[in-house]
Design an enzyme around this catalytic site. Structure first.
Site, short mmCIF file in Angstrom:
data_model
loop_
_atom_site.label_atom_id
_atom_site.label_comp_id
_atom_site.label_asym_id
_atom_site.label_seq_id
_atom_site.Cartn_x
_atom_site.Cartn_y
_atom_site.Cartn_z
N ASP A 233 -27.82 1.47 51.98
CA ASP A 233 -26.57 1.90 52.61
C ASP A 233 -25.11 1.27 51.94
OD1 ASP A 233 -27.23 -0.70 52.03
OD2 ASP A 233 -27.38 -2.03 54.21
N TYR B 294 -21.48 16.38 14.06
CA TYR B 294 -22.14 14.94 14.25
C TYR B 294 -23.77 15.89 13.71
CZ TYR B 294 -18.95 15.02 18.03
OH TYR B 294 -18.01 15.50 18.81
N GLU C 86 -10.98 11.72 18.90
CA GLU C 86 -10.46 12.40 19.76
C GLU C 86 -9.41 11.27 19.86
OE1 GLU C 86 -12.47 12.45 23.29
OE2 GLU C 86 -11.18 13.96 24.22
N HIS D 286 -18.98 21.20 19.73
CA HIS D 286 -18.32 21.77 20.87
C HIS D 286 -16.96 22.46 21.12
CE1 HIS D 286 -16.17 18.11 19.90
NE2 HIS D 286 -17.14 17.40 19.66
N HIS E 271 -8.61 19.84 25.50
CA HIS E 271 -8.70 20.24 27.02
C HIS E 271 -6.75 19.35 27.72
CE1 HIS E 271 -10.53 16.39 28.17
NE2 HIS E 271 -11.41 16.85 26.52
N ARG F 248 -16.02 11.39 16.02
CA ARG F 248 -15.79 12.18 16.23
C ARG F 248 -13.51 11.89 16.39
NH1 ARG F 248 -18.11 13.05 21.07
NH2 ARG F 248 -17.83 11.59 21.84
N ASP G 95 -16.25 7.01 22.88
CA ASP G 95 -15.19 7.81 23.40
C ASP G 95 -15.25 7.44 25.32
OD1 ASP G 95 -14.13 9.87 24.91
OD2 ASP G 95 -15.61 11.23 24.50
N HIS H 132 -22.89 13.98 25.39
CA HIS H 132 -22.21 12.58 26.12
C HIS H 132 -23.32 12.10 26.50
CE1 HIS H 132 -19.25 15.98 28.41
NE2 HIS H 132 -18.77 15.75 26.85
N GLU I 163 -9.93 16.52 19.66
CA GLU I 163 -10.33 16.39 19.33
C GLU I 163 -11.96 16.88 18.57
OE1 GLU I 163 -13.96 15.58 23.02
OE2 GLU I 163 -12.23 16.64 24.19
N HIS J 109 -11.37 16.27 32.82
CA HIS J 109 -11.11 17.50 31.75
C HIS J 109 -10.09 18.15 33.25
CE1 HIS J 109 -15.56 17.31 29.43
NE2 HIS J 109 -13.75 16.82 29.06
N ASP K 276 -7.93 9.95 27.33
CA ASP K 276 -9.85 10.23 26.53
C ASP K 276 -9.42 10.00 25.36
OD1 ASP K 276 -12.65 11.21 26.35
OD2 ASP K 276 -11.03 13.86 26.76
#
Ligand code: GLY
Ligand code: MN
Ligand code: MN
Length: 487
Positions: A60, A423, A442, A391, A395, A440, A299, A281, A419, A402, A310
Site C-alpha cells: 500500500d 570510459y 558535465e 554517448h 541536452h 565525465r 553525476d 547510468h 558533458e 533531459h 545535471d
C-alpha cells in the site's frame, strides 16, 4: 524605540518567510504558458493534458508523486488525478465562456487527514487562477462534443495507469476521454483506423518549442538548482576519503541538496567508483569501501521547485590523479572547453558533439588508445558506438533532466549541458594501466545573446583546482556515529 525594534524583527522574519514563499512560480506564469500553447495551436482545436499517474512501490505504499512536467508547466498543480483542456477558441456556455478548463481531485476529509490537503475546485480557481475548475467526476459528465474540433491534440497513453477505484480518478478520466473522442477506433491496433481528428504528435512539437526556451522565472530556479548541485560537488571534494562508501558520498550530496532546500533529486543519483563509473547510468551506488587510487564519477542534480540541474564531476578518491587518470581527465576537460568555445546562438547541437569528439578521438590516438581516428578504429562493433566516448554530449535541462526542447540550433535562453566523457573499462582492449578510468565532466550552460554562460562554476573543473580543493578540511570529517553492530 523598543516597539520599533520588535516590529522590525517581526517584519524581518515575515520578510524571510515571504521571500521563501515567493520563489515558487506564480499562477500568472502558468497562465501565460497556457496562453502561449493556445497561440501555437491550430485553428479550431483543443489540447488535452493529463496529470502523471500515481505509481505503486509495494503493497500500500506509492512512489513519491511527481507531476507530469507539461502539466506542471501549464498549471503549477502538483496533485494527481487531474485533466486540463486548453481551447483555441472560447467555448460558450449559456451566458458565460471559457477557453481553458481543469478537473481536479475531489476533496476528502479522511484521505486529507493521511496525505495532506487537496486543492479542490475552489482552490484550483483561486490558487491556479483557472476559473473553470471542476472535480474529476464532473469530467465524466462533461458533455463536450469533441467531433466539432478540427484537431484534438494530446499525448498518446502509456497504459501504466492503475484503477484506484475512485470516482473521477485518472483511470476513469482517461477511459472517459477515450470514449468521448472515439480513441479506440483510431489506434494503430485497429487495422482500418477511421478518419478522425485526433493528433498525438503536434502537442509534443509545441511543448518542445515552448519549454526549450526558458522564461526569466524559470532561469532563476534553474540557477538555484545548479548552484545547489555544484555546491554539493565542491563539498564532496572536501569530504572524500578512501574507505568511504558510494552510498555515503551520495548521502553527502543529497544532504547538501536538502540543506539548501531542494525538494528532490532531478534523477537517480549516479555515484560510481572505479569500474562502476564505466556504467553510464550506474545507480546502485553501493560499493562499501571506495579504494585508494580509484576515480569516482558523480553525476547528480538537485531539483528545486520542479527544475533540475545535471552536474558531473570525476575526482581521485585519494585527492591526487595518477598520470594516466590526469591524461584522460585533461583530455575530457579540453573536449568540454572546445564545445564551450563555440556555444552560442546559431551553433548546431551536432557541432557541439563534433567539437568534443574531435578532441577526444585525436587525443586517444596520440595516447595510443585508438590506432587512428578512422571510424573503423573507433567504433565498438558490439555497441555500434565510439568505444571510449559512447554517448552524446548535450541536452536541454529544465523541468526534466533531459528536457523538452528543439535539438537543432542553439537559441538564446536555452539551458543545456555539455558533458563529454571517456570510459576505459577493464573489459576494453586498452593496456592494463588504463583500465577502469571513467571520466565525465558535465556542466550546465545558459545560451546568451551572443555566447553562453557557465552556470555550474561553483564546482571546480580543472584537475589542479580539484586537487587543491580536496586538500581543504570538511565539516563532514568530524562526524562520528555510535557503533550499532556491537550494541
Ligand atoms: N544525468 C544523466 C545525464 O547526464 O544525461
Ligand atoms: Mn546530462
Ligand atoms: Mn548527468
Amino acid at each position: 524605540m523598543r516597539k520599533v525594534i520588535i516590529l522590525l524583527f517581526i517584519l524581518s522574519i515575515a520578510g524571510e518567510v515571504f521571500s521563501q514563499a515567493t520563489d515558487y512560480l506564480k499562477s500568472d506564469f502558468h497562465q501565460e504558458r497556457r496562453a502561449a500553447v493556445r497561440e501555437k495551436m491550430p485553428a479550431n482545436s483543443v489540447a488535452v493534458f493529463f496529470s502523471n499517474p500515481v505509481r505503486n512501490r509495494a503493497n500500500d505504499v506509492e512512489y513519491i508523486y511527481h507531476q507530469d512536467p507539461n502539466f506542471y508547466y501549464l498549471t503549477g498543480h502538483k496533485e494527481p488525478h487531474s485533466i486540463l483542456l486548453i481551447f483555441k477558441d472560447k467555448q460558450q456556455v449559456e451566458s458565460s465562456s471559457y477557453d481553458e478548463i481543469i478537473f481536479v481531485r475531489v476533496r476528502d476529509a479522511l484521505k486529507e487527514l493521511y496525505n495532506g490537503s487537496r486543492l479542490g475546485k475552489e482552490g484550483a480557481r483561486s490558487k491556479l487562477a483557472i476559473n473553470a475548475a471542476f472535480e474529476g467526476p464532473d469530467f465524466l459528465k462533461y458533455n463536450l462534443n469533441f467531433t466539432k474540433f478540427d484537431k484534438v491534440l494530446f499525448y498518446d497513453f502509456n497504459n501504466d495507469v492503475r484503477d484506484f477505484e475512485e470516482k473521477g480518478d485518472l483511470y476513469e478520466l482517461i477511459a472517459s476521454f477515450k470514449q468521448k473522442v472515439n480513441y479506440d477506433q483510431s489506434t494503430s491496433l485497429n487495422p482500418e483506423p477511421v478518419k478522425n481528428n485526433l493528433d498525438m504528435q503536434m502537442l509534443d512539437q509545441i511543448m518542445n518549442e515552448l519549454r526549450g526556451i526558458k522564461e526569466p522565472e524559470e532561469l532563476q530556479l534553474i540557477r538555484k538548482a545548479v548552484n545547489i548541485s555544484a555546491a554539493g560537488q565542491a563539498e564532496v571534494m572536501r569530504a572524500m576519503k578512501p574507505g568511504m562508501s558510494e552510498t555515503e558520498i551520495q548521502g553527502i550530496h543529497e544532504f547538501i541538496f536538502k540543506k539548501y532546500r531542494a525538494e528532490y533529486e532531478g534523477y537517480p543519483s549516479i555515484v560510481g567508483a572505479g569500474h562502476n563509473g564505466c556504467v553510464l547510468h550506474y545507480i546502485d551506488n553501493y560499493k562499501p569501501d571506495i579504494e585508494d587510487g580509484e576515480l569516482i564519477l558523480m553525476d547528480l542534480g538537485a531539483e528545486y521547485h520542479g527544475y533540475t540541474a545535471d552536474v558531473t564531476r570525476t575526482i581521485p578518491v585519494n585527492g591526487k590523479f595518477t598520470i594516466e587518470q590526469k591524461l584522460i581527465y585533461d583530455l575530457v576537460y579540453e573536449a568540454q572547453e572546445a564545445a564551450w568555445k563555440i556555444c552560442k546562438p546559431g551553433t548546431k547541437f551536432t557541432d557541439l558533439y563534433a567539437a568534443t569528439a574531435d578532441v577526444i578521438n585525436n587525443g586517444l590516438v596520440e595516447l595510443g588508445l585508438y590506432k587512428s581516428s578512422d571510424p573503423k578504429d573507433i567504433v565498438n562493433a558490439d555497441t555500434g558506438r565510439n568505444r571510449y566516448y559512447p554517448h552524446g554530449c548535450c541536452h536541454h535541462i529544465g523541468l526534466d533532466v533531459h528536457d523538452k526542447g528543439e535539438y537543432d540550433v542553439l537559441e538564446e535562453n536555452m539551458v543545456i549541458t555539455i558533458e563529454p566523457g571517456i570510459y576505459i573499462s577493464k573489459d576494453s582492449p586498452a593496456p592494463q594501466k588504463w583500465w577502469d578510468i571513467p571520466v565525465r565532466i558535465e556542466d550546465d550552460f545558459l545560451i546568451t545573446k551572443d555566447g553562453c554562460e557557465l552556470l555550474s562554476d561553483m564546482a571546480p573543473r580543472t584537475s589542479d583546482e580539484i586537487e587543491a580543493l580536496m586538500k581543504e578540511t570538511s565539516p563532514f570529517e568530524g562526524i562520528v556515529l555510535p557503533d550499532i553492530d556491537g550494541k
